[in-house]
Scaffold this motif. Structure first.
Motif, PDB file in Angstrom:
ATOM      1  N   TYR A 176       0.862  -1.179   0.000  1.00 63.36           N
ATOM      2  CA  TYR A 176       0.000   0.000   0.000  1.00 63.36           C
ATOM      3  C   TYR A 176       0.900   1.230   0.000  1.00 63.36           C
ATOM      4  O   TYR A 176       1.712   1.417   0.908  1.00 63.36           O
ATOM      5  N   LYS A 177       0.797   2.036  -1.039  1.00 66.12           N
ATOM      6  CA  LYS A 177       1.667   3.198  -1.178  1.00 66.12           C
ATOM      7  C   LYS A 177       0.941   4.440  -0.679  1.00 66.12           C
ATOM      8  O   LYS A 177       0.121   5.026  -1.383  1.00 66.12           O
ATOM      9  N   SER A 178       1.261   4.817   0.568  1.00 65.25           N
ATOM     10  CA  SER A 178       0.551   5.943   1.194  1.00 65.25           C
ATOM     11  C   SER A 178       0.801   7.249   0.453  1.00 65.25           C
ATOM     12  O   SER A 178      -0.028   8.159   0.486  1.00 65.25           O
ATOM     13  N   GLU A 179       1.930   7.335  -0.249  1.00 62.52           N
ATOM     14  CA  GLU A 179       2.213   8.568  -0.985  1.00 62.52           C
ATOM     15  C   GLU A 179       1.276   8.736  -2.187  1.00 62.52           C
ATOM     16  O   GLU A 179       1.225   9.799  -2.803  1.00 62.52           O
ATOM     17  N   LEU A 180       0.518   7.676  -2.511  1.00 60.86           N
ATOM     18  CA  LEU A 180      -0.404   7.742  -3.649  1.00 60.86           C
ATOM     19  C   LEU A 180      -1.829   8.073  -3.238  1.00 60.86           C
ATOM     20  O   LEU A 180      -2.748   7.936  -4.041  1.00 60.86           O
ATOM     21  N   ILE A 181      -2.041   8.471  -1.973  1.00 60.50           N
ATOM     22  CA  ILE A 181      -3.394   8.823  -1.537  1.00 60.50           C
ATOM     23  C   ILE A 181      -3.954   9.899  -2.476  1.00 60.50           C
ATOM     24  O   ILE A 181      -3.330  10.948  -2.685  1.00 60.50           O
ATOM     25  N   GLY A 182      -5.117   9.643  -3.030  1.00 56.92           N
ATOM     26  CA  GLY A 182      -5.724  10.578  -3.979  1.00 56.92           C
ATOM     27  C   GLY A 182      -5.414  10.250  -5.427  1.00 56.92           C
ATOM     28  O   GLY A 182      -6.060  10.774  -6.329  1.00 56.92           O
ATOM     29  N   GLU A 183      -4.426   9.394  -5.662  1.00 58.03           N
ATOM     30  CA  GLU A 183      -4.113   8.981  -7.040  1.00 58.03           C
ATOM     31  C   GLU A 183      -5.062   7.861  -7.451  1.00 58.03           C
ATOM     32  O   GLU A 183      -5.242   6.898  -6.717  1.00 58.03           O
ATOM     33  N   ARG A 184      -5.638   8.013  -8.638  1.00 54.07           N
ATOM     34  CA  ARG A 184      -6.618   7.021  -9.077  1.00 54.07           C
ATOM     35  C   ARG A 184      -6.476   6.761 -10.563  1.00 54.07           C
ATOM     36  O   ARG A 184      -6.025   7.614 -11.310  1.00 54.07           O
ATOM     37  N   LEU A 185      -6.892   5.569 -10.954  1.00 51.61           N
ATOM     38  CA  LEU A 185      -7.033   5.248 -12.368  1.00 51.61           C
ATOM     39  C   LEU A 185      -8.505   5.459 -12.709  1.00 51.61           C
ATOM     40  O   LEU A 185      -9.356   4.662 -12.333  1.00 51.61           O
ATOM     41  N   LEU A 186      -8.816   6.572 -13.372  1.00 54.38           N
ATOM     42  CA  LEU A 186     -10.211   6.964 -13.563  1.00 54.38           C
ATOM     43  C   LEU A 186     -10.978   5.946 -14.400  1.00 54.38           C
ATOM     44  O   LEU A 186     -10.518   5.513 -15.453  1.00 54.38           O
ATOM     45  N   ALA A 187     -12.158   5.583 -13.903  1.00 55.46           N
ATOM     46  CA  ALA A 187     -13.058   4.717 -14.654  1.00 55.46           C
ATOM     47  C   ALA A 187     -14.087   5.542 -15.422  1.00 55.46           C
ATOM     48  O   ALA A 187     -14.841   5.002 -16.231  1.00 55.46           O
ATOM     49  N   THR A 188     -14.116   6.842 -15.158  1.00 60.82           N
ATOM     50  CA  THR A 188     -14.997   7.767 -15.875  1.00 60.82           C
ATOM     51  C   THR A 188     -14.260   8.316 -17.095  1.00 60.82           C
ATOM     52  O   THR A 188     -13.038   8.179 -17.203  1.00 60.82           O
ATOM     53  N   PRO A 189     -14.980   8.965 -18.015  1.00 58.41           N
ATOM     54  CA  PRO A 189     -14.281   9.688 -19.079  1.00 58.41           C
ATOM     55  C   PRO A 189     -13.318  10.712 -18.473  1.00 58.41           C
ATOM     56  O   PRO A 189     -13.509  11.158 -17.339  1.00 58.41           O
ATOM     57  N   GLN A 190     -12.331  11.101 -19.230  1.00 58.23           N
ATOM     58  CA  GLN A 190     -11.242  11.912 -18.685  1.00 58.23           C
ATOM     59  C   GLN A 190     -11.686  13.290 -18.208  1.00 58.23           C
ATOM     60  O   GLN A 190     -11.015  13.894 -17.360  1.00 58.23           O
ATOM     61  N   HIS A 191     -12.798  13.808 -18.706  1.00 55.75           N
ATOM     62  CA  HIS A 191     -13.138  15.202 -18.419  1.00 55.75           C
ATOM     63  C   HIS A 191     -13.943  15.406 -17.140  1.00 55.75           C
ATOM     64  O   HIS A 191     -14.168  16.546 -16.740  1.00 55.75           O
ATOM     65  N   TYR A 192     -14.395  14.326 -16.498  1.00 50.24           N
ATOM     66  CA  TYR A 192     -15.052  14.510 -15.203  1.00 50.24           C
ATOM     67  C   TYR A 192     -14.660  13.397 -14.249  1.00 50.24           C
ATOM     68  O   TYR A 192     -14.248  12.307 -14.662  1.00 50.24           O
ATOM     69  N   ALA A 193     -14.783  13.693 -12.958  1.00 47.91           N
ATOM     70  CA  ALA A 193     -14.418  12.706 -11.940  1.00 47.91           C
ATOM     71  C   ALA A 193     -15.218  12.967 -10.674  1.00 47.91           C
ATOM     72  O   ALA A 193     -15.582  14.107 -10.363  1.00 47.91           O
ATOM     73  N   TYR A 194     -15.508  11.885  -9.965  1.00 49.18           N
ATOM     74  CA  TYR A 194     -16.096  11.998  -8.628  1.00 49.18           C
ATOM     75  C   TYR A 194     -14.966  12.197  -7.618  1.00 49.18           C
ATOM     76  O   TYR A 194     -13.872  11.657  -7.782  1.00 49.18           O
ATOM     77  N   MET A 195     -15.240  12.977  -6.574  1.00 46.31           N
ATOM     78  CA  MET A 195     -14.249  13.166  -5.535  1.00 46.31           C
ATOM     79  C   MET A 195     -14.909  12.964  -4.173  1.00 46.31           C
ATOM     80  O   MET A 195     -15.815  13.708  -3.796  1.00 46.31           O
ATOM     81  N   LYS A 196     -14.454  11.942  -3.474  1.00 47.71           N
ATOM     82  CA  LYS A 196     -15.047  11.601  -2.172  1.00 47.71           C
ATOM     83  C   LYS A 196     -14.362  12.421  -1.091  1.00 47.71           C
ATOM     84  O   LYS A 196     -13.178  12.259  -0.841  1.00 47.71           O
ATOM     85  N   ILE A 197     -15.132  13.293  -0.433  1.00 42.75           N
ATOM     86  CA  ILE A 197     -14.542  14.198   0.553  1.00 42.75           C
ATOM     87  C   ILE A 197     -14.604  13.633   1.968  1.00 42.75           C
ATOM     88  O   ILE A 197     -13.956  14.158   2.874  1.00 42.75           O
ATOM     89  N   ALA A 198     -15.381  12.579   2.162  1.00 45.94           N
ATOM     90  CA  ALA A 198     -15.492  11.964   3.491  1.00 45.94           C
ATOM     91  C   ALA A 198     -15.969  10.537   3.324  1.00 45.94           C
ATOM     92  O   ALA A 198     -16.536  10.162   2.301  1.00 45.94           O
ATOM     93  N   GLU A 199     -15.743   9.746   4.351  1.00 50.23           N
ATOM     94  CA  GLU A 199     -16.196   8.357   4.380  1.00 50.23           C
ATOM     95  C   GLU A 199     -17.147   8.202   5.559  1.00 50.23           C
ATOM     96  O   GLU A 199     -17.053   8.911   6.556  1.00 50.23           O
ATOM     97  N   GLY A 200     -18.100   7.261   5.450  1.00 50.89           N
ATOM     98  CA  GLY A 200     -18.981   6.944   6.568  1.00 50.89           C
ATOM     99  C   GLY A 200     -20.043   7.996   6.840  1.00 50.89           C
ATOM    100  O   GLY A 200     -20.183   8.981   6.118  1.00 50.89           O
ATOM    101  N   CYS A 201     -20.804   7.782   7.915  1.00 44.75           N
ATOM    102  CA  CYS A 201     -21.924   8.675   8.235  1.00 44.75           C
ATOM    103  C   CYS A 201     -22.273   8.572   9.717  1.00 44.75           C
ATOM    104  O   CYS A 201     -22.300   7.487  10.287  1.00 44.75           O
TER     105      CYS A 201
END
Length: 435
Positions: free
Chosen positions: A126-151
């Motif tokens: 697990y590479k902690s320095e890659l937090i926030g790095e993702r291989l996008l499954a969406t088209p390149q021009h938009y992305a979801y960004m999760k700002i929090a986990e849980g509820c």
């Protein structure tokens, strides 16, 4: 003598459920790729030998789809077309013990917070320095960004806290860093998601910080649209609207699930708000941000719901005239507060009520779309399909809202912004030409 060449593993990730699961799959993909493991998302090529199913356990239909998908992959393994089947996500988190017994052919089960354990299966770190790095499954021009986990909410019908734990915000610094990297990769639109956006910051900063986060994100060069999903109405932070009004790249769009309008239903659902308070909030939002698009989600057939409650909900929709509405039929989920209630509305009746409620909204949507004919809107191009371009206005999110059908001989690329004059309107779509 010729040495035998070992076949290199290739992983296919199948994602079920919501956009929050999509982000989890993208993060997992990024970690695998950083460890030099080939990975694809929902590939149809069948050139992979390992599958990871990222499941949803939100409601009955989602659970059924998840189980069926797992069984399909297990069948491929039994035919020798796969070497390994792994399962992660909400269903696995909640029902792991039962699933291990009923589907023993799965090689390993993982919960929602066990990414490092999945990586261990691949002898990967697990590479902690890659937090926030993702291989996008969406088209390149938009992305979801999760700002929090849980509820931390205790809505009677919802099993998400059982599967995702308590609310945990990500820092503003991390999120700005992620948005910056996304923009550098060509992302123009980010959609902020969490189980509950408005709670953002209370755990980290001891106060609601969604407005501050929005200010920082709107300063990121290259991000042209920021969209807000899943805001809770109780104690809604009005300073968010001030930022929305100030900053041109924050879409005048708010997804705020209300679930019902009858006070007895809202109380039974533990929503911490009354119909009158919701109406006052909607009015205040529209006064603060004129022209804002309001999307909401409703539940039909909650235990104890009467036909009078349904009529009250329909009347509420006719008065409030939301731009977008989605509806679920109630799902009786173990270990939720509502599970102790009698699930007394038959499935067919739940569906009938949902369709009756949506018929009211369909008429509202048609009327609101007709008002757009002759107007010109800024539209982001999503794709070309059947010889025509499909895009969205700032009032439309991906997959759940209107599409704008654009007729032109000009070559347009996904992620391009164009001005479109609307010439025709339908219940849920618009049509137009380049202005």
């Amino acid at each position: 003598m010729k040495a035998k060449t070992l076949k290199r593993d290739k992983v296919n990730i199948i994602t079920l459920g919501c956009s929050k699961n999509m982000v989890d799959s993208e993060v997992l993909s990024g970690q695998l790729l950083a460890n030099e493991i080939d990975v694809v998302h929902e590939s149809a090529k069948r050139d992979h030998n390992i599958v990871i199913v990222n499941t949803c356990g939100f409601i009955d239909k989602a659970k059924e789809e998840s189980v069926n998908t797992i069984l399909e992959q297990v069948a491929l393994k039994q035919k020798g077309r796969l070497d390994k089947v792994y399962v992660t996500g909400c269903l696995s988190q909640r029902y792991r013990d039962d699933l291990e017994q009923s589907i023993p052919e799965v090689d390993a089960w993982f919960g929602t917070m066990e990414l490092p354990l999945i990586l261990k299966r691949f002898e990967a770190d697990y590479k902690s320095e890659l937090i926030g790095e993702r291989l996008l499954a969406t088209p390149q021009h938009y992305a979801y960004m999760k700002i929090a986990e849980g509820c931390n909410r205790t809505c009677a019908f919802c099993a998400i806290p059982l599967m995702r734990g308590a609310h945990t915000s990500r820092s503003i610094e991390d999120l700005v860093g992620e948005a910056t990297r996304l923009a550098q990769r060509g992302v123009k639109e980010i959609m902020l998601i969490a189980q509950e956006l408005t709670y953002y910051g209370l755990d980290l900063y001891k106060k609601r910080m969604l407005a501050d986060l929005l200010r920082h994100l709107s300063d990121v060069p290259g991000i042209e649209w920021i969209r807000l999903h899943y805001a809770y109405p109780h104690k809604f932070p009005m300073d968010v609207l001030e930022v929305m009004r100030e900053r041109p790249n924050i879409c005048n769009y708010l997804d705020m699930p209300l679930q019902h309008a009858a006070d007895n239903m809202l109380k039974a659902m533990r929503r911490q708000i009354t119909r009158t308070e919701m109406e006052e909030l909607v009015q205040a939002i529209r006064e603060t941000v004129p022209g804002i698009c309001l999307r909401t989600t409703l539940i039909a057939g909650f235990p104890g719901e009467t036909l009078d409650d349904v009529e009250e909900l329909k009347a509420f929709l006719e008065r409030q005239r939301f731009d977008r509405v989605g509806i679920f039929t109630y799902s009786h989920e173990e270990d939720t507060p509502a599970y102790g209630l009698v699930d007394n509305v038959p499935a067919e009746e739940k569906q009938r009520r949902a369709e009756e409620i949506m018929a009211v909204q369909q008429e509202i949507s048609y009327e609101k779309n007709q008002e757009k004919v002759g107007q010109t809107f800024k539209v982001i191009i999503d794709k070309k399909e059947a010889g025509r371009y499909l895009g969205r206005t700032e009032f439309d999110s991906v997959e759940v809202d209107n599409e704008v059908i654009i007729h032109t001989d000009k070559k347009l690329l996904p992620g391009n912004f164009v001005n479109v004059k609307i010439s025709r309107a339908y219940d849920y779509d618009l049509e137009g030409e380049l202005a």
